[in-house]
Design a protein around this motif. Structure first.
Motif, PDB file in Angstrom:
ATOM      1  N   PRO A  32      70.028  39.216 -36.265  1.00 56.90           N
ATOM      2  CA  PRO A  32      70.274  38.705 -34.925  1.00 56.90           C
ATOM      3  C   PRO A  32      71.682  38.018 -34.921  1.00 56.90           C
ATOM      4  O   PRO A  32      72.114  38.099 -33.788  1.00 56.90           O
ATOM      5  CB  PRO A  32      68.979  37.797 -34.715  1.00 56.90           C
TER       6      PRO A  32
ATOM      7  N   ARG B 156      74.482  38.840 -32.012  1.00 59.74           N
ATOM      8  CA  ARG B 156      75.178  37.742 -30.909  1.00 59.74           C
ATOM      9  C   ARG B 156      76.583  37.956 -30.910  1.00 59.74           C
ATOM     10  O   ARG B 156      77.216  37.923 -29.827  1.00 59.74           O
ATOM     11  CB  ARG B 156      74.844  36.379 -31.110  1.00 59.74           C
TER      12      ARG B 156
ATOM     13  N   ASP C 220      79.089  39.201 -28.107  1.00 61.15           N
ATOM     14  CA  ASP C 220      80.142  38.230 -27.430  1.00 61.15           C
ATOM     15  C   ASP C 220      81.540  38.949 -27.375  1.00 61.15           C
ATOM     16  O   ASP C 220      81.995  38.212 -26.620  1.00 61.15           O
ATOM     17  CB  ASP C 220      80.122  36.708 -28.272  1.00 61.15           C
TER      18      ASP C 220
ATOM     19  N   GLY D 149      63.999  40.692 -31.188  1.00 68.35           N
ATOM     20  CA  GLY D 149      64.907  39.928 -30.644  1.00 68.35           C
ATOM     21  C   GLY D 149      66.477  40.453 -30.186  1.00 68.35           C
ATOM     22  O   GLY D 149      67.021  40.153 -29.533  1.00 68.35           O
ATOM     23  N   SER D 150      66.639  41.259 -31.166  1.00 68.74           N
ATOM     24  CA  SER D 150      68.104  42.057 -31.203  1.00 68.74           C
ATOM     25  C   SER D 150      67.903  43.052 -30.219  1.00 68.74           C
ATOM     26  O   SER D 150      68.823  43.225 -29.362  1.00 68.74           O
ATOM     27  CB  SER D 150      68.363  42.598 -32.807  1.00 68.74           C
TER      28      SER D 150
ATOM     29  N   GLU E 209      66.295  42.976 -27.647  1.00 65.39           N
ATOM     30  CA  GLU E 209      66.153  42.371 -26.244  1.00 65.39           C
ATOM     31  C   GLU E 209      67.673  41.954 -25.887  1.00 65.39           C
ATOM     32  O   GLU E 209      67.824  42.193 -24.755  1.00 65.39           O
ATOM     33  CB  GLU E 209      65.080  41.099 -26.218  1.00 65.39           C
ATOM     34  N   SER E 210      68.303  41.427 -26.770  1.00 64.97           N
ATOM     35  CA  SER E 210      69.557  40.925 -26.666  1.00 64.97           C
ATOM     36  C   SER E 210      70.478  42.098 -26.191  1.00 64.97           C
ATOM     37  O   SER E 210      71.362  42.072 -25.173  1.00 64.97           O
ATOM     38  CB  SER E 210      70.272  40.219 -27.726  1.00 64.97           C
TER      39      SER E 210
ATOM     40  N   ALA F 204      69.582  43.674 -22.805  1.00 64.91           N
ATOM     41  CA  ALA F 204      69.917  42.491 -21.416  1.00 64.91           C
ATOM     42  C   ALA F 204      71.282  42.665 -21.121  1.00 64.91           C
ATOM     43  O   ALA F 204      71.815  42.324 -20.138  1.00 64.91           O
ATOM     44  CB  ALA F 204      69.490  41.254 -21.929  1.00 64.91           C
ATOM     45  N   ALA F 205      72.182  43.123 -22.272  1.00 67.99           N
ATOM     46  CA  ALA F 205      73.684  43.106 -22.214  1.00 67.99           C
ATOM     47  C   ALA F 205      74.141  44.379 -21.588  1.00 67.99           C
ATOM     48  O   ALA F 205      75.355  44.826 -21.378  1.00 67.99           O
ATOM     49  CB  ALA F 205      74.487  42.945 -23.458  1.00 67.99           C
TER      50      ALA F 205
END
Length: 307
Positions: A79, A83, A87, A121-122, A124-125, A128-129
């Motif tokens: 994860p 991120r 980013d 979680g990965s 989902e991130s 979302a992006a």
């Protein structure tokens, strides 16, 4: 039409003894895009102290345009990697884990179950992006420490609810020990028994079966196959693994719509330049043949245009 993804800038460079400067990585990515290659890997978030050729991946991401990044994938395994990549501007991430616990511990320093736990979680991130994420299953056929891998374990991981939302599933012949019959069976089984998503085959040519395995995967329904210029590559944590199947060989055999004599010549010239910079021997039969064949054969005629 099967998609060819070039993985030179990630898997192709992993074992290189020379670290390619960031500016040259950016130039190569753009050259591949301009040649018509529809998708490519541009690097990895692997620790550069352990895999030095992967240094500068986020700089490559930051230098590319949004349109270019739409065609590019970045390898991640945690994860935290996800991120950092998001980013930096990456939108297509390849979340990798090994089917074999032994290889996952050697490659990532954790159990396969721990890697799976970080997947929801990965996903989902990334979603979302506005990006895409694929589940990459290393050692889908064999493990350098435990030997043959049970296909049922591959299917079980592909069916794990924590993988819901992954756009693709990548079946990796990490050691290049599979044969076409095995590849065809696993691709068909994953397509038939797991959620509907794009199936990708990532092969290595250790035993000279890379091209045959890729064609078997395509015949069984794989929508994308991976290759690297000049057959470069291998896993630093998989003893005995050979290079990838050569992108030029895949392109010549599969004849995608974007391939012309000129674009084939462009790929050959790029692999010659890259191999010379890295001090690596060429392994692509198509590149060798394109240079040796009289230009009356249309696929050898692109060099006259490029010169």
């Amino acid at each position: 039409m099967t998609v060819i993804r070039d993985v030179t800038l990630r898997d192709g460079l992993q074992l290189a003894g020379t670290v390619l400067p960031v500016a040259e990585k950016i130039a190569l990515a753009r050259e591949l895009v301009q040649a018509g290659v529809p998708e490519l890997e541009i690097g990895s978030l692997a620790n550069p102290r352990l895999v030095p050729p992967m240094a500068g991946t986020l700089e490559v991401v930051g230098a590319l345009t949004e349109a270019e990044l739409e065609r590019c994938w970045v390898w991640v395994a945690t994860p935290a990697h996800v991120r950092r990549a998001l980013d930096a501007g990456a939108r297509n991430l390849q979340y990798c884990l090994s089917v074999s616990n032994a290889h996952n511990r050697a490659n990532l320093g954790r159990a396969t179950e721990t890697s799976l736990a970080g997947l929801p979680g990965s996903i989902e991130s990334v979603l979302a992006a506005g990006g895409r994420i694929e589940l990459c299953l290393a050692t889908s056929f064999s493990c350098p420490f435990d030997g043959p891998v049970d296909p049922g374990r591959v299917v079980a991981i592909a069916n794990d609810p924590r993988a819901a939302g992954a756009a693709d599933i990548v079946l990796c012949d990490t050691l290049g020990q599979a044969v076409p019959a095995e590849v065809g069976r696993l691709v068909r089984r994953v397509r038939a028994e797991t959620p509907c998503r794009r199936v990708v085959f990532h092969g290595h040519d250790t035993w000279g079966q890379g091209l045959a395995n890729a064609f078997a995967a395509v015949a069984a329904g794989a929508e994308m196959v991976d290759g690297a210029l000049g057959g470069l590559g291998g896993c630093p944590f998989a003893p005995g693994a050979g290079g990838n199947t050569a992108t030029e060989d895949l392109a010549f055999g599969l004849r995608p719509d974007w391939l012309t004599p000129e674009s084939l010549a462009r790929l050959v010239l790029q692999q010659e330049k890259l191999l010379a910079a890295l001090g690596e021997a060429p392994r692509s039969r198509a590149a060798e043949a394109a240079r040796a064949t009289p230009p009356v054969f249309r696929w050898a005629g692109g060099f006259a245009v490029r010169s």
